[in-house]
Design a protein around this motif. Structure first.
Motif, PDB file in Angstrom:
ATOM      1  N   ALA A 281       0.829  -1.203   0.000  1.00  0.00           N
ATOM      2  CA  ALA A 281       0.000   0.000   0.000  1.00  0.00           C
ATOM      3  C   ALA A 281       0.865   1.256   0.000  1.00  0.00           C
ATOM      4  O   ALA A 281       0.566   2.237  -0.695  1.00  0.00           O
ATOM      5  CB  ALA A 281      -0.933  -0.007   1.211  1.00  0.00           C
ATOM      6  N   LEU A 284       2.459   1.665  -3.483  1.00  0.00           N
ATOM      7  CA  LEU A 284       1.480   2.167  -4.458  1.00  0.00           C
ATOM      8  C   LEU A 284       1.246   3.661  -4.262  1.00  0.00           C
ATOM      9  O   LEU A 284       1.115   4.411  -5.247  1.00  0.00           O
ATOM     10  CB  LEU A 284       0.166   1.401  -4.318  1.00  0.00           C
ATOM     11  CG  LEU A 284       0.155  -0.027  -4.882  1.00  0.00           C
ATOM     12  CD1 LEU A 284      -1.162  -0.705  -4.557  1.00  0.00           C
ATOM     13  CD2 LEU A 284       0.382  -0.009  -6.398  1.00  0.00           C
ATOM     14  N   TYR A 288       1.892   6.516  -7.084  1.00  0.00           N
ATOM     15  CA  TYR A 288       0.928   7.549  -7.491  1.00  0.00           C
ATOM     16  C   TYR A 288       1.541   8.943  -7.385  1.00  0.00           C
ATOM     17  O   TYR A 288       1.316   9.801  -8.250  1.00  0.00           O
ATOM     18  CB  TYR A 288      -0.332   7.472  -6.629  1.00  0.00           C
ATOM     19  CG  TYR A 288      -1.376   6.529  -7.164  1.00  0.00           C
ATOM     20  CD1 TYR A 288      -2.007   6.778  -8.383  1.00  0.00           C
ATOM     21  CD2 TYR A 288      -1.737   5.394  -6.459  1.00  0.00           C
ATOM     22  CE1 TYR A 288      -2.973   5.918  -8.877  1.00  0.00           C
ATOM     23  CE2 TYR A 288      -2.703   4.524  -6.943  1.00  0.00           C
ATOM     24  CZ  TYR A 288      -3.312   4.783  -8.149  1.00  0.00           C
ATOM     25  OH  TYR A 288      -4.257   3.917  -8.640  1.00  0.00           O
ATOM     26  N   TYR A 317      -7.543   6.125  -5.020  1.00  0.00           N
ATOM     27  CA  TYR A 317      -6.795   5.183  -4.185  1.00  0.00           C
ATOM     28  C   TYR A 317      -6.882   5.574  -2.709  1.00  0.00           C
ATOM     29  O   TYR A 317      -7.140   4.731  -1.840  1.00  0.00           O
ATOM     30  CB  TYR A 317      -5.344   5.148  -4.651  1.00  0.00           C
ATOM     31  CG  TYR A 317      -4.425   4.321  -3.784  1.00  0.00           C
ATOM     32  CD1 TYR A 317      -4.504   2.934  -3.799  1.00  0.00           C
ATOM     33  CD2 TYR A 317      -3.501   4.926  -2.938  1.00  0.00           C
ATOM     34  CE1 TYR A 317      -3.670   2.162  -3.000  1.00  0.00           C
ATOM     35  CE2 TYR A 317      -2.669   4.164  -2.135  1.00  0.00           C
ATOM     36  CZ  TYR A 317      -2.757   2.792  -2.176  1.00  0.00           C
ATOM     37  OH  TYR A 317      -1.936   2.037  -1.380  1.00  0.00           O
ATOM     38  N   ILE A 378      -7.073  -1.322  -8.422  1.00  0.00           N
ATOM     39  CA  ILE A 378      -6.490  -0.838  -7.163  1.00  0.00           C
ATOM     40  C   ILE A 378      -6.564  -1.932  -6.095  1.00  0.00           C
ATOM     41  O   ILE A 378      -5.579  -2.222  -5.404  1.00  0.00           O
ATOM     42  CB  ILE A 378      -7.209   0.436  -6.692  1.00  0.00           C
ATOM     43  CG1 ILE A 378      -6.810   1.622  -7.582  1.00  0.00           C
ATOM     44  CG2 ILE A 378      -6.874   0.736  -5.234  1.00  0.00           C
ATOM     45  CD1 ILE A 378      -7.553   2.905  -7.268  1.00  0.00           C
ATOM     46  N   VAL A 382      -3.182  -4.002  -4.579  1.00  0.00           N
ATOM     47  CA  VAL A 382      -2.806  -4.023  -3.161  1.00  0.00           C
ATOM     48  C   VAL A 382      -2.675  -5.461  -2.682  1.00  0.00           C
ATOM     49  O   VAL A 382      -1.692  -5.842  -2.035  1.00  0.00           O
ATOM     50  CB  VAL A 382      -3.836  -3.254  -2.315  1.00  0.00           C
ATOM     51  CG1 VAL A 382      -3.521  -3.430  -0.827  1.00  0.00           C
ATOM     52  CG2 VAL A 382      -3.835  -1.773  -2.675  1.00  0.00           C
ATOM     53  N   GLU A 450       2.488  -3.452 -10.960  1.00  0.00           N
ATOM     54  CA  GLU A 450       1.851  -2.673  -9.908  1.00  0.00           C
ATOM     55  C   GLU A 450       2.416  -1.256  -9.791  1.00  0.00           C
ATOM     56  O   GLU A 450       1.682  -0.324  -9.458  1.00  0.00           O
ATOM     57  CB  GLU A 450       2.015  -3.387  -8.554  1.00  0.00           C
ATOM     58  CG  GLU A 450       0.914  -4.375  -8.235  1.00  0.00           C
ATOM     59  CD  GLU A 450       0.872  -5.554  -9.193  1.00  0.00           C
ATOM     60  OE1 GLU A 450      -0.226  -5.924  -9.639  1.00  0.00           O
ATOM     61  OE2 GLU A 450       1.943  -6.095  -9.517  1.00  0.00           O
ATOM     62  N   ARG A 454       1.952   2.815 -13.074  1.00  0.00           N
ATOM     63  CA  ARG A 454       1.478   4.105 -12.597  1.00  0.00           C
ATOM     64  C   ARG A 454       2.482   5.219 -12.877  1.00  0.00           C
ATOM     65  O   ARG A 454       2.111   6.386 -12.921  1.00  0.00           O
ATOM     66  CB  ARG A 454       1.188   4.019 -11.086  1.00  0.00           C
ATOM     67  CG  ARG A 454      -0.069   3.230 -10.796  1.00  0.00           C
ATOM     68  CD  ARG A 454      -0.197   2.845  -9.337  1.00  0.00           C
ATOM     69  NE  ARG A 454      -1.521   2.289  -9.093  1.00  0.00           N
ATOM     70  CZ  ARG A 454      -1.869   1.045  -9.372  1.00  0.00           C
ATOM     71  NH1 ARG A 454      -1.000   0.211  -9.886  1.00  0.00           N
ATOM     72  NH2 ARG A 454      -3.109   0.612  -9.128  1.00  0.00           N
TER      73      ARG A 454
END
Length: 498
Positions: A281, A284, A288, A317, A378, A382, A450, A454
């Motif tokens: 998490a 990610l 972002y 997210y 999303i 995760v 993953e 992004r």
């Protein structure tokens, strides 16, 4: 200490090589020797110009040696008779660039790209040949080529540059970073070795990887010499695995050599699973953040605001993460705030996605499907980080099986001891090879699908400077008639041995 400019690709300048026709060849030879200018070719980079050197090279019908150039203009007939495919191949490339030049009267010009720090030295180098390197304004709508490796050769930067170079294939395998984007090389390499270490958590196996890294650094085995630049990458992965093994209390399995400092994977799998998902998490969220910066640098505030890999996607997210907090803690305020944030993210993303469609009902349906996919992705992304714990458990389970077999055999007399040693060695060798492969592939998959998905929305063009070795001869290669046996032997010698 890393400098701020290492977070972005090397800054490029649009340049023109301008020279009188009689000085153009020597100017290009100096450019080829320096190897820091990416020259535009006619026909959008295709071999539109086939000169006499290329014709002779094709006529020889032999495998071309490494292309090279002679400082003085060579006699192509003499090169053909001598079988100097290296110089013929170099001349063919030179002719291609000569033929790509734009001419006005007796002056010729070629356009290209050069690292900003090299423009001054390259201009002085060409000026000595009678040419000039002129900085130009970058053409609108054309991105410069991307060069990720730094040009700083000072000793304090050597170690950082060596590590960066070993991490570069991790990014270049995925694609070429767009010139406007951040350079993720160091961050991507660091994240990779951390994820690898969590899945390959055994101090004994990690130290073996470190030993392999130092063998690569020493050039051993010779068959793996091409992998030598990757030794810092392998060493980093081994160090991460060693630290994870120390935390798990694993040293060639649960041998009891090391105490458990954090958790024992097979005893606390849920705690390890929660840690892996939590780490995912955080990663990610960082992806972002980097994606927002990249979208802003690529297309400005609007591109950053509406992209699913920009602010819109980050808001979605964050909102879903806050809603998950409500499900975990049971606080209604989290559910309300998270729903509002997620709705704002969905609305922004919907506007951006709808703008890329043809509009109308079909566009609305397409946008809805893409928004649904964004939400599902999303959640799945995760959860996908749970594999960090799953393969860490697998590694621990294999180590436990090998150690249990070893201890069971060791108490059955001398033959049992020999069998126990064989089981321990072969079992650990098998676990090491299998888990190194699995952990390496899984860490790569998490990084690419993953995280990198992004960071990047497009692909850049790699910086490919024209670079050839140059033979510094005292005069031009001339045709002196058929060579004798001794002359023929010299003519066929590799470049630089004449």
């Amino acid at each position: 200490m890393l400098r701020a400019e290492t977070a972005v690709p090397v800054r490029m300048r649009r340049v023109a090589v301008v020279a009188p026709d009689k000085a153009l060849r020597e100017s290009l030879v100096r450019i080829a020797e320096a190897g820091c200018v990416d020259i535009d070719l006619a026909g959008d980079g295709g071999p539109d110009v086939r000169g006499s050197a290329a014709t002779r090279l094709q006529r020889l019908r032999t495998e071309s040696a490494q292309p090279a150039l002679s400082e003085a203009p060579p006699d192509l007939d003499a090169l053909e008779r001598a079988g100097r495919t290296d110089l013929l191949a170099g001349e063919a490339q030179l002719e291609e660039r000569l033929g790509s030049a734009v001419r006005h009267g007796t002056v010729a010009a070629l356009a290209g790209w050069c690292p900003e720090t090299e423009v001054g030295p390259m201009a002085a180098r060409i000026a000595a040949a009678g040419g000039a390197l002129v900085p130009l304004r970058a053409p609108r709508g054309v991105d410069p080529p991307t060069l990720l490796t730094g040009a700083d050769a000072s000793p304090p930067a050597y170690a950082a540059r060596t590590v960066r170079r070993s991490f570069t294939p991790l990014v270049s395998t995925y694609g070429t970073v767009p010139y406007a984007d951040l350079d993720p090389t160091m961050a991507a390499g660091t994240v990779y070795v951390v994820m690898f270490g969590l899945m390959f958590g055994d101090a004994g196996h990690g130290l073996l990887l470190v030993a392999i890294a130092f063998l690569l650094r020493a050039g051993r085995p010779r068959r793996a010499a091409a992998l030598r630049p990757l030794w810092p990458f392998v060493a980093g992965a081994g160090l991460a695995a060693t630290l994870a093994g120390v935390a798990y209390g694993e040293f060639f399995g649960p041998t009891g050599v090391l105490p458990v400092l954090w958790l024992e994977p097979l005893e606390e799998p849920m705690r390890l699973l929660a840690t892996a998902v939590g780490l995912g998490a955080v990663l990610l969220a960082l992806a972002y953040a980097a994606g927002i910066v990249n979208r802003w640098r690529e297309g400005g505030p609007a591109a950053a605001l509406y992209a699913t890999t920009g602010i819109a996607g980050a808001a979605l997210y964050l909102g879903l993460a806050v809603v998950a907090g409500y499900a975990w803690l049971g606080q209604a305020v989290y559910g309300f705030v998270g729903s509002v944030i997620a709705a704002v993210g969905l609305a922004l993303a919907g506007v951006g996605l709808f703008a890329t469609t043809a509009g109308g009902p079909a566009g609305a349906v397409q946008t809805g499907i893409q928004l649904f996919d964004a939400v599902v992705r999303i959640g799945s992304n995760v959860v996908s980080f749970a594999r960090l714990a799953a393969f860490g458990l697998t590694h621990a389970a294999l180590g436990a099986i090998v150690w249990d077999g070893t201890t069971a055999l060791a108490g059955r007399g001398p033959v049992g001891v020999v069998a126990a040693v064989l089981v321990f060695l072969l079992g650990n060798a098998l676990a090491f090879a299998l888990e190194a492969l699995v952990a390496g592939v899984q860490a790569l998959r998490l990084e690419f699908y993953e995280l990198f998905s992004r960071l990047f929305e497009g692909e850049g063009r790699p910086f490919r400077p024209w670079h050839l070795p140059v033979e510094h001869l005292t005069g031009p290669v001339v045709d002196a008639g058929p060579p004798s046996a001794g002359e023929a032997a010299i003519s066929h010698a590799p470049a630089g041995e004449e």
